[in-house]
Design a protein around this motif. Structure first.
Motif, short mmCIF file in Angstrom:
data_model
loop_
_atom_site.label_atom_id
_atom_site.label_comp_id
_atom_site.label_asym_id
_atom_site.label_seq_id
_atom_site.Cartn_x
_atom_site.Cartn_y
_atom_site.Cartn_z
N THR A 1 0.66 -1.46 0.39
CA THR A 1 0.26 0.38 -0.07
C THR A 1 0.95 1.67 0.20
N GLN A 2 1.93 1.07 -0.62
CA GLN A 2 3.39 2.28 0.45
C GLN A 2 3.49 3.40 -0.38
N PRO A 3 3.13 2.49 -2.23
CA PRO A 3 3.23 3.96 -3.19
C PRO A 3 1.85 4.50 -3.48
N LEU A 4 0.73 3.89 -2.42
CA LEU A 4 -0.52 5.15 -2.22
C LEU A 4 -0.71 6.31 -1.40
N MET A 5 0.25 5.58 -0.29
CA MET A 5 1.31 6.48 0.99
C MET A 5 1.60 8.00 -0.33
N LEU A 6 2.59 7.17 -0.21
CA LEU A 6 3.72 8.57 -1.21
C LEU A 6 2.59 9.06 -2.22
N VAL A 7 2.13 8.91 -2.92
CA VAL A 7 0.92 9.73 -3.16
C VAL A 7 -0.39 10.63 -2.24
N GLY A 8 -0.48 10.76 -1.56
CA GLY A 8 -1.15 11.26 0.06
C GLY A 8 0.14 12.45 0.49
N LEU A 9 1.33 11.53 0.33
CA LEU A 9 2.31 13.21 1.60
C LEU A 9 2.40 13.28 0.18
N ALA A 10 2.50 13.05 -0.86
CA ALA A 10 3.07 14.49 -2.44
C ALA A 10 2.09 15.16 -1.76
N ALA A 11 0.17 15.15 -2.30
CA ALA A 11 -0.04 15.81 -2.35
C ALA A 11 -0.28 17.26 -1.01
N ALA A 12 0.06 16.10 0.27
CA ALA A 12 -0.40 16.63 1.70
C ALA A 12 0.77 18.02 1.95
N PHE A 13 2.03 17.29 0.74
CA PHE A 13 3.53 18.20 0.89
C PHE A 13 4.09 19.26 0.01
N LEU A 14 3.46 18.88 -1.34
CA LEU A 14 4.81 19.08 -2.23
C LEU A 14 3.24 20.31 -3.10
N GLY A 15 2.09 19.39 -2.71
CA GLY A 15 0.92 20.84 -3.52
C GLY A 15 0.49 19.61 -4.79
N GLU A 16 1.24 18.10 -4.44
CA GLU A 16 0.67 17.78 -5.84
C GLU A 16 -0.71 16.91 -5.95
N LYS A 17 -1.24 17.39 -7.47
CA LYS A 17 -3.00 17.26 -6.68
C LYS A 17 -2.89 15.77 -7.20
N MET A 18 -4.05 14.84 -6.49
CA MET A 18 -4.41 13.70 -6.57
C MET A 18 -5.49 13.52 -7.30
N ALA A 19 -5.60 13.05 -8.83
CA ALA A 19 -6.02 12.30 -9.92
C ALA A 19 -7.49 11.97 -9.06
N LYS A 20 -8.63 11.92 -9.27
CA LYS A 20 -9.78 10.72 -9.04
C LYS A 20 -9.59 9.61 -9.01
N SER A 21 -8.86 8.65 -9.79
CA SER A 21 -8.51 7.22 -10.26
C SER A 21 -7.47 7.40 -8.89
N GLN A 22 -6.45 8.12 -8.83
CA GLN A 22 -5.69 7.52 -7.20
C GLN A 22 -6.53 7.81 -5.79
N LEU A 23 -7.20 8.45 -6.33
CA LEU A 23 -8.20 8.68 -5.28
C LEU A 23 -9.18 6.91 -4.70
N VAL A 24 -9.53 6.40 -5.69
CA VAL A 24 -10.27 5.06 -6.07
C VAL A 24 -9.41 3.91 -5.83
N ARG A 25 -8.06 3.81 -6.17
CA ARG A 25 -7.62 3.22 -6.20
C ARG A 25 -6.57 2.79 -4.61
N ALA A 26 -6.87 4.25 -3.85
CA ALA A 26 -6.99 4.34 -2.30
C ALA A 26 -7.55 3.41 -1.87
N LEU A 27 -9.31 3.81 -2.26
CA LEU A 27 -9.93 3.29 -1.68
C LEU A 27 -10.13 1.78 -1.89
N ILE A 28 -10.02 1.33 -2.59
CA ILE A 28 -9.63 -0.07 -3.24
C ILE A 28 -9.09 -0.66 -2.55
#
Length: 294
Positions: free
Chosen positions: A104-131
């Motif tokens: 699950t760590q690649p998805l956590m990295l996406v969250g960190l990038a969104a929180a601290f680097l201002g990278e936008k989280m795509a809807k597909s990434q959110l769906v993947r995180a929920l899955i």
């Protein structure tokens, strides 16, 4: 150190992923506690990577700035902390379960990038995180260990904690893309050796030859050699190829768990594993090609 054809990055990356999948077995066979295993891996792997980097002329006084060094040390703390938690999780759940949950760590990295680097989280990434979350829930409720009893939730919690720490290490590495990865890994492993040395007072290294040899194997083949294989190949491969071949890691871990330790996944557990892997390892065209291994 790398005997394989340097012009075959697919073979190199696949070999590295296959080696990753057998780490759990090496850890368990060593009979050592997680901090001692992580120390041995850091010591042996770090020394070999230092020698490798020095032999290639990559170590210079100006190799790292003070900022780079501090970030590398921070990443090293995250890295070895993730090893300690992951190695401890193996005996509380199973190699296969821990490895899949760890992905699950690649998805956590996406969250960190969104929180601290201002990278936008795509809807597909959110769906993947929920899955992936749903998959982990299925595994938690249905997985059984080699003894036929439900796996301990503490083991799954440790694997998730390891994933979070590795995501942190990857997040730091994103700030150090200008540093040669072999040198970065060497600094991080030296950091791990220093930080984990006091733990030997509580969790000493094995006293038997067999246990020590397993740890030497972990540091040489599953750390130094594996890192060189990864770094020699990942920059030459398309992101989709890296993502698809990364499936080798958890698949080998599950196969080893089944064949060597008698783990028999239930069908809900199998569905949960597939959900986590599909969500976490789907090809990501917009993401940088970085090794996401232990």
């Amino acid at each position: 150190m790398v005997a394989m054809n340097k012009n075959n990055p697919v073979l190199q990356w696949t070999a590295a992923m296959a080696l990753s999948g057998t780490i759990g077995a090496v850890v368990l066979e060593s009979g050592a506690d997680a901090p001692a295993v992580a120390f041995a891996r850091s010591l042996v792997g770090g020394l070999l990577l230092l020698v490798w980097s020095a032999a290639r002329g990559w170590l210079r006084p100006w190799t790292l700035s003070r900022r780079d060094l501090l970030l590398a040390v921070l990443g090293g703390l995250f890295l070895v902390g993730n090893w300690v938690l992951l190695f401890a999780s193996y005996s509380l759940s199973s190699i296969g379960v821990s490895t899949v949950v760890y992905h699950t760590q690649p998805l956590m990295l996406v969250g960190l990038a969104a929180a601290f680097l201002g990278e936008k989280m795509a809807k597909s990434q959110l769906v993947r995180a929920l899955i992936a979350f749903g998959g982990v829930t299925l595994i938690s409720l249905s997985a059984h260990g080699a003894d036929g009893k439900p796996v301990r939730l503490a083991g799954i919690a440790l694997a998730l904690g390891a994933a979070a720490l590795y995501a942190g290490a990857s997040f730091v590495a994103k700030q150090l893309t200008h540093v040669r990865p072999h040198v970065l890994a060497a600094v991080q492993l030296v950091t791990g050796t220093i930080v984990l040395a006091p733990a030997l007072l509580v969790t000493p290294l094995p006293t038997d030859t067999s246990g020590l040899l397993w740890l030497v194997l972990l540091g040489t083949v599953h750390t130094a050699l594996m890192y060189v294989l990864m770094y020699a190949s990942i920059g030459k491969l398309p992101t989709t190829t890296v993502a698809l071949l990364s499936y080798v890691y958890p698949v080998v871990a599950v196969v080893v768990d089944v064949l060597a330790y008698g783990h028999r996944p239930t069908w809900p557990e199998g569905v949960g594993m597939l959900a986590v892997l599909a969500a976490a390892l789907a090809p990501k065209r917009a993401e940088a090609r970085q090794p996401a291994r232990v």
